[in-house]
Design an enzyme around this catalytic site. Structure first.
Site, mmCIF file in Angstrom:
data_model
loop_
_atom_site.group_PDB
_atom_site.id
_atom_site.type_symbol
_atom_site.label_atom_id
_atom_site.label_comp_id
_atom_site.label_asym_id
_atom_site.label_seq_id
_atom_site.Cartn_x
_atom_site.Cartn_y
_atom_site.Cartn_z
ATOM 1 N N PRO A 9 2.808 -10.531 4.365
ATOM 2 C CG PRO A 9 4.056 -9.743 6.142
ATOM 3 C CD PRO A 9 3.987 -9.717 4.655
ATOM 4 C CG ASN A 10 -0.064 -11.814 9.229
ATOM 5 O OD1 ASN A 10 -0.042 -12.970 9.631
ATOM 6 N ND2 ASN A 10 0.778 -10.890 9.650
ATOM 7 N NE ARG A 17 -4.173 -9.442 9.315
ATOM 8 C CZ ARG A 17 -3.341 -8.611 8.709
ATOM 9 N NH1 ARG A 17 -3.318 -8.528 7.399
ATOM 10 N NH2 ARG A 17 -2.516 -7.870 9.408
ATOM 11 C CE1 TYR A 22 -5.597 -4.739 7.154
ATOM 12 C CE2 TYR A 22 -5.926 -6.234 9.004
ATOM 13 C CZ TYR A 22 -5.201 -5.243 8.381
ATOM 14 O OH TYR A 22 -4.075 -4.749 8.993
ATOM 15 C CG ASN A 71 -1.085 -4.774 1.320
ATOM 16 O OD1 ASN A 71 -0.270 -4.474 2.192
ATOM 17 N ND2 ASN A 71 -2.384 -4.851 1.542
ATOM 18 C CB ALA A 74 3.646 -6.166 9.341
ATOM 19 C CG ASP A 84 17.982 -1.518 0.076
ATOM 20 O OD1 ASP A 84 17.592 -0.332 0.174
ATOM 21 O OD2 ASP A 84 18.896 -1.995 0.790
ATOM 22 C CD GLU A 95 3.454 2.030 0.594
ATOM 23 O OE1 GLU A 95 4.246 2.875 0.119
ATOM 24 O OE2 GLU A 95 3.253 1.895 1.813
ATOM 25 C CG HIS A 97 -0.910 0.053 3.059
ATOM 26 N ND1 HIS A 97 -0.178 -1.045 3.437
ATOM 27 C CD2 HIS A 97 -0.028 0.984 2.652
ATOM 28 C CE1 HIS A 97 1.105 -0.773 3.292
ATOM 29 N NE2 HIS A 97 1.230 0.457 2.817
ATOM 30 C CB ILE A 98 -6.836 -3.448 2.852
ATOM 31 C CG1 ILE A 98 -6.324 -4.408 1.763
ATOM 32 C CG2 ILE A 98 -8.342 -3.603 3.074
ATOM 33 C CD1 ILE A 98 -6.238 -5.853 2.208
ATOM 34 N NE ARG A 104 -5.134 -0.536 11.329
ATOM 35 C CZ ARG A 104 -4.691 -1.730 10.937
ATOM 36 N NH1 ARG A 104 -4.326 -1.931 9.678
ATOM 37 N NH2 ARG A 104 -4.630 -2.722 11.806
ATOM 38 N NE ARG A 108 -1.532 -1.241 12.226
ATOM 39 C CZ ARG A 108 -1.220 -2.546 12.221
ATOM 40 N NH1 ARG A 108 -0.563 -3.057 11.211
ATOM 41 N NH2 ARG A 108 -1.560 -3.332 13.225
#
Ligand code: DQA
Length: 139
Positions: A9-10, A17, A22, A71, A74, A84, A95, A97-98, A104, A108
């Protein structure tokens, strides 16, 4: 090798954004560069703001010979269902994350998915996706 990038999302708003967090590059731009950098491999990109669609995509590719770069945005911090799904599939999931999630807000700092991923890359900007692909194609 086949590589599936999944953004949650986003992340469709990258470049617009919170650019101080980011960066200012839309993911579609960066994806073109990734395809050139890893031209010997087959890269695919999927983005959704919907939890169930991310799960469906994991199910769809997760039994193929594919490396997954995820990624989950949220949903990383909330989704037992994505945890799962990663546990259910056969493909390795990295996994990404930028931003550095540990620098943060405290909410998070908790990831529900790391335990089912082969590893975690966080805080290296968009370059984190290339680092993840590099791992998957070299391993
Ligand atoms: C993110 C970090 C998450 O905490 C956040 O909700 C995102 C993006 C990152 O790439 O830094 O949407 O996954």
């Amino acid at each position: 090798m086949k590589i599936q990038i999944i953004n949650g999302p986003n992340l469709n708003l990258l470049g617009k954004r919170e650019t101080t967090v980011y960066g200012s590059e839309p993911f579609e731009n960066y994806f073109e560069k990734l395809k050139q950098r890893f031209s010997g491999h087959e890269l695919h990109y999927f983005q959704s703001n919907v939890e169930g669609e991310i799960i469906d995509q994991l199910h769809k590719v997760g039994f193929e010979d594919v490396g997954v770069v995820l990624n989950a945005g949220a949903y990383t911090h909330t989704s037992v269902a994505i945890h799962d799904a990663i546990a259910a599939i056969k493909s390795p999931v990295v996994e990404v994350h930028i931003s550095n999630v540990y620098a943060r807000e405290e909410f998070r700092h908790k990831s529900l998915i790391t335990s089912k991923c082969v590893g975690l890359i966080t805080g290296f900007g968009l370059e984190g996706y290339a680092m993840a692909i590099n791992y998957l194609v070299e391993k």
